[in-house]
Design a protein around this motif. Structure first.
Motif, PDB file in Angstrom:
ATOM      1  N   GLY A 176       0.787  -1.223   0.000  1.00 34.72           N
ATOM      2  CA  GLY A 176       0.000   0.000   0.000  1.00 34.72           C
ATOM      3  C   GLY A 176       0.822   1.277   0.000  1.00 34.72           C
ATOM      4  N   GLU A 177       2.122   1.147   0.080  1.00 39.21           N
ATOM      5  CA  GLU A 177       3.025   2.304   0.101  1.00 39.21           C
ATOM      6  C   GLU A 177       3.613   2.497  -1.298  1.00 39.21           C
ATOM      7  OE1 GLU A 177       6.546   3.701   3.148  1.00 39.21           O
ATOM      8  OE2 GLU A 177       6.352   1.574   2.701  1.00 39.21           O
ATOM      9  N   ARG A 178       3.425   3.659  -1.862  1.00 41.80           N
ATOM     10  CA  ARG A 178       3.953   3.938  -3.206  1.00 41.80           C
ATOM     11  C   ARG A 178       5.471   4.059  -3.165  1.00 41.80           C
ATOM     12  NH1 ARG A 178       1.324   4.565  -7.796  1.00 41.80           N
ATOM     13  NH2 ARG A 178       2.822   6.136  -8.344  1.00 41.80           N
ATOM     14  N   VAL A 179       6.105   3.669  -4.260  1.00 42.19           N
ATOM     15  CA  VAL A 179       7.562   3.606  -4.344  1.00 42.19           C
ATOM     16  C   VAL A 179       8.166   4.871  -4.976  1.00 42.19           C
ATOM     17  CG1 VAL A 179       7.751   2.481  -6.590  1.00 42.19           C
ATOM     18  CG2 VAL A 179       9.349   1.885  -4.782  1.00 42.19           C
ATOM     19  N   ASP A 180       7.364   5.906  -5.147  1.00 43.60           N
ATOM     20  CA  ASP A 180       7.795   7.128  -5.813  1.00 43.60           C
ATOM     21  C   ASP A 180       9.092   7.704  -5.227  1.00 43.60           C
ATOM     22  OD1 ASP A 180       5.040   6.581  -6.226  1.00 43.60           O
ATOM     23  OD2 ASP A 180       4.701   8.623  -6.932  1.00 43.60           O
ATOM     24  N   ALA A 181       9.181   7.784  -3.907  1.00 41.84           N
ATOM     25  CA  ALA A 181      10.365   8.371  -3.269  1.00 41.84           C
ATOM     26  C   ALA A 181      11.608   7.518  -3.516  1.00 41.84           C
ATOM     27  CB  ALA A 181      10.126   8.551  -1.774  1.00 41.84           C
ATOM     28  N   VAL A 182      11.430   6.213  -3.625  1.00 43.65           N
ATOM     29  CA  VAL A 182      12.557   5.327  -3.928  1.00 43.65           C
ATOM     30  C   VAL A 182      13.043   5.610  -5.350  1.00 43.65           C
ATOM     31  CG1 VAL A 182      13.286   2.927  -4.209  1.00 43.65           C
ATOM     32  CG2 VAL A 182      11.746   3.561  -2.333  1.00 43.65           C
ATOM     33  N   ALA A 183      12.112   5.722  -6.290  1.00 44.27           N
ATOM     34  CA  ALA A 183      12.466   6.040  -7.674  1.00 44.27           C
ATOM     35  C   ALA A 183      13.175   7.388  -7.742  1.00 44.27           C
ATOM     36  CB  ALA A 183      11.220   6.031  -8.554  1.00 44.27           C
ATOM     37  N   ASP A 184      12.675   8.364  -6.996  1.00 44.51           N
ATOM     38  CA  ASP A 184      13.310   9.687  -6.980  1.00 44.51           C
ATOM     39  C   ASP A 184      14.750   9.606  -6.475  1.00 44.51           C
ATOM     40  OD1 ASP A 184      10.920  10.823  -7.863  1.00 44.51           O
ATOM     41  OD2 ASP A 184      10.332  11.525  -5.860  1.00 44.51           O
ATOM     42  N   ARG A 185      14.966   8.846  -5.406  1.00 42.91           N
ATOM     43  CA  ARG A 185      16.306   8.740  -4.824  1.00 42.91           C
ATOM     44  C   ARG A 185      17.260   8.028  -5.792  1.00 42.91           C
ATOM     45  NH1 ARG A 185      17.566   7.454   1.404  1.00 42.91           N
ATOM     46  NH2 ARG A 185      16.201   9.251   1.563  1.00 42.91           N
ATOM     47  N   LEU A 186      16.788   6.962  -6.432  1.00 42.75           N
ATOM     48  CA  LEU A 186      17.626   6.257  -7.414  1.00 42.75           C
ATOM     49  C   LEU A 186      17.971   7.177  -8.584  1.00 42.75           C
ATOM     50  CD1 LEU A 186      15.837   2.805  -7.411  1.00 42.75           C
ATOM     51  CD2 LEU A 186      18.173   3.252  -6.622  1.00 42.75           C
ATOM     52  N   ALA A 187      16.972   7.895  -9.083  1.00 42.42           N
ATOM     53  CA  ALA A 187      17.207   8.801 -10.214  1.00 42.42           C
ATOM     54  C   ALA A 187      18.221   9.880  -9.837  1.00 42.42           C
ATOM     55  CB  ALA A 187      15.889   9.430 -10.659  1.00 42.42           C
ATOM     56  N   ALA A 188      18.096  10.445  -8.638  1.00 35.00           N
ATOM     57  CA  ALA A 188      19.026  11.486  -8.190  1.00 35.00           C
ATOM     58  C   ALA A 188      20.451  10.947  -8.089  1.00 35.00           C
ATOM     59  CB  ALA A 188      18.571  12.045  -6.843  1.00 35.00           C
ATOM     60  N   ALA A 189      20.583   9.664  -7.769  1.00 32.88           N
ATOM     61  CA  ALA A 189      21.903   9.043  -7.654  1.00 32.88           C
ATOM     62  C   ALA A 189      22.420   8.523  -8.990  1.00 32.88           C
ATOM     63  CB  ALA A 189      21.847   7.898  -6.645  1.00 32.88           C
ATOM     64  N   GLY A 190      21.596   8.626 -10.033  1.00 32.04           N
ATOM     65  CA  GLY A 190      22.016   8.161 -11.350  1.00 32.04           C
ATOM     66  C   GLY A 190      22.018   6.642 -11.486  1.00 32.04           C
ATOM     67  N   ILE A 191      21.253   5.970 -10.645  1.00 35.63           N
ATOM     68  CA  ILE A 191      21.180   4.505 -10.692  1.00 35.63           C
ATOM     69  C   ILE A 191      19.963   4.100 -11.517  1.00 35.63           C
ATOM     70  CG2 ILE A 191      20.910   2.396  -9.325  1.00 35.63           C
ATOM     71  CD1 ILE A 191      22.208   4.025  -6.977  1.00 35.63           C
ATOM     72  N   PRO A 192      20.170   3.291 -12.553  1.00 29.57           N
ATOM     73  CA  PRO A 192      19.031   2.877 -13.380  1.00 29.57           C
ATOM     74  C   PRO A 192      18.105   1.932 -12.615  1.00 29.57           C
ATOM     75  CG  PRO A 192      21.031   1.782 -14.122  1.00 29.57           C
ATOM     76  CD  PRO A 192      21.432   2.738 -13.033  1.00 29.57           C
ATOM     77  N   PHE A 193      16.845   1.933 -13.010  1.00 27.68           N
ATOM     78  CA  PHE A 193      15.866   1.035 -12.412  1.00 27.68           C
ATOM     79  C   PHE A 193      14.785   0.701 -13.417  1.00 27.68           C
ATOM     80  CE2 PHE A 193      14.801   5.374 -11.245  1.00 27.68           C
ATOM     81  CZ  PHE A 193      13.451   5.487 -11.531  1.00 27.68           C
ATOM     82  N   VAL A 194      14.136  -0.439 -13.148  1.00 25.48           N
ATOM     83  CA  VAL A 194      13.041  -0.937 -13.975  1.00 25.48           C
ATOM     84  C   VAL A 194      11.868  -1.183 -13.038  1.00 25.48           C
ATOM     85  CG1 VAL A 194      12.259  -2.798 -15.483  1.00 25.48           C
ATOM     86  CG2 VAL A 194      14.645  -2.031 -15.600  1.00 25.48           C
ATOM     87  N   PHE A 195      10.710  -0.647 -13.371  1.00 26.40           N
ATOM     88  CA  PHE A 195       9.512  -0.901 -12.582  1.00 26.40           C
ATOM     89  C   PHE A 195       8.955  -2.276 -12.925  1.00 26.40           C
ATOM     90  CE2 PHE A 195       9.222   3.829 -12.698  1.00 26.40           C
ATOM     91  CZ  PHE A 195       9.203   4.053 -11.333  1.00 26.40           C
ATOM     92  N   THR A 196       8.446  -2.961 -11.915  1.00 29.29           N
ATOM     93  CA  THR A 196       7.673  -4.181 -12.112  1.00 29.29           C
ATOM     94  C   THR A 196       6.323  -3.918 -11.472  1.00 29.29           C
ATOM     95  OG1 THR A 196       8.458  -5.191 -10.062  1.00 29.29           O
ATOM     96  CG2 THR A 196       9.726  -5.652 -12.061  1.00 29.29           C
ATOM     97  N   THR A 197       5.240  -4.038 -12.247  1.00 27.92           N
ATOM     98  CA  THR A 197       3.938  -3.669 -11.710  1.00 27.92           C
ATOM     99  C   THR A 197       2.807  -4.386 -12.421  1.00 27.92           C
ATOM    100  OG1 THR A 197       2.454  -1.819 -11.218  1.00 27.92           O
ATOM    101  CG2 THR A 197       3.783  -1.653 -13.230  1.00 27.92           C
ATOM    102  N   GLY A 198       1.759  -4.609 -11.685  1.00 26.12           N
ATOM    103  CA  GLY A 198       0.529  -5.120 -12.262  1.00 26.12           C
ATOM    104  C   GLY A 198      -0.486  -4.010 -12.438  1.00 26.12           C
ATOM    105  N   HIS A 199      -0.079  -2.764 -12.205  1.00 26.25           N
ATOM    106  CA  HIS A 199      -0.988  -1.625 -12.256  1.00 26.25           C
ATOM    107  C   HIS A 199      -0.958  -0.883 -13.587  1.00 26.25           C
ATOM    108  CE1 HIS A 199      -1.971  -2.001  -8.017  1.00 26.25           C
ATOM    109  NE2 HIS A 199      -0.681  -2.195  -7.799  1.00 26.25           N
ATOM    110  N   GLY A 200      -0.116  -1.297 -14.510  1.00 23.13           N
ATOM    111  CA  GLY A 200      -0.036  -0.624 -15.804  1.00 23.13           C
ATOM    112  C   GLY A 200       0.695   0.698 -15.720  1.00 23.13           C
ATOM    113  N   ALA A 201       0.869   1.340 -16.870  1.00 17.50           N
ATOM    114  CA  ALA A 201       1.613   2.604 -16.944  1.00 17.50           C
ATOM    115  C   ALA A 201       0.971   3.694 -16.100  1.00 17.50           C
ATOM    116  CB  ALA A 201       1.730   3.053 -18.399  1.00 17.50           C
ATOM    117  N   GLU A 202      -0.353   3.666 -15.965  1.00 20.94           N
ATOM    118  CA  GLU A 202      -1.018   4.701 -15.172  1.00 20.94           C
ATOM    119  C   GLU A 202      -0.672   4.588 -13.690  1.00 20.94           C
ATOM    120  OE1 GLU A 202      -3.598   1.165 -15.605  1.00 20.94           O
ATOM    121  OE2 GLU A 202      -2.669   2.444 -17.079  1.00 20.94           O
ATOM    122  N   GLY A 203      -0.133   3.473 -13.260  1.00 16.25           N
ATOM    123  CA  GLY A 203       0.274   3.301 -11.873  1.00 16.25           C
ATOM    124  C   GLY A 203       1.672   3.809 -11.572  1.00 16.25           C
ATOM    125  N   LEU A 204       2.417   4.200 -12.615  1.00 11.86           N
ATOM    126  CA  LEU A 204       3.789   4.675 -12.408  1.00 11.86           C
ATOM    127  C   LEU A 204       3.793   6.092 -11.845  1.00 11.86           C
ATOM    128  CD1 LEU A 204       5.508   3.514 -15.716  1.00 11.86           C
ATOM    129  CD2 LEU A 204       5.492   2.365 -13.497  1.00 11.86           C
TER     130      LEU A 204
END
Length: 122
Positions: free
Chosen positions: A65-93
């Protein structure tokens, strides 16, 4: 499908479902990948990001139930690539990361391998 070797790759797994996390780890270890995690919460992911030692991350979009947005932000700020895995589709990103690679759940083992080979740091 790609045949790029993944043996020198270390992947952070951010996933709250134990069976999915174990399946990911099994697939990756079979490819020679070193796995860190799984981090099952945003707080656990932050600790692992701060510790470093990985090349790329696989991020579930929703962690108990906790969104991962802040984790994505921190990875992006550090220049670390990431791939989302989701069953919520693109609208869930997260809005600020809609251009990032995504693998839809349920995924095949080869989907994970291909995504890591394509989006790993060079």
């Amino acid at each position: 499908m790609t045949n790029a070797p993944l043996t020198d790759l270390t992947v952070l797994i951010v996933e709250d479902e134990p069976l999915i996390a174990m399946s990911l780890e099994d697939v990756l270890v079979d490819q020679g990948v070193t796995c860190l995690g799984p981090a099952g919460s945003v707080a656990a992911a932050f600790v692992m990001i701060d510790a470093g030692g990985f090349d790329i991350a696989l991020l579930d979009v929703n962690l108990r139930g906790e969104r991962v947005d802040a984790v994505a932000d921190r990875l992006a700020a550090a220049g670390i690539p990431f791939v989302f895995t989701t069953g919520h589709g693109a609208e869930g990103l997260p809005d600020t990361h809609r251009d990032r690679p995504v693998i839809a759940k349920p995924f095949r083992d080869q989907d994970i391998i291909d995504a890591l080979a394509r989006h790993r740091p060079r």
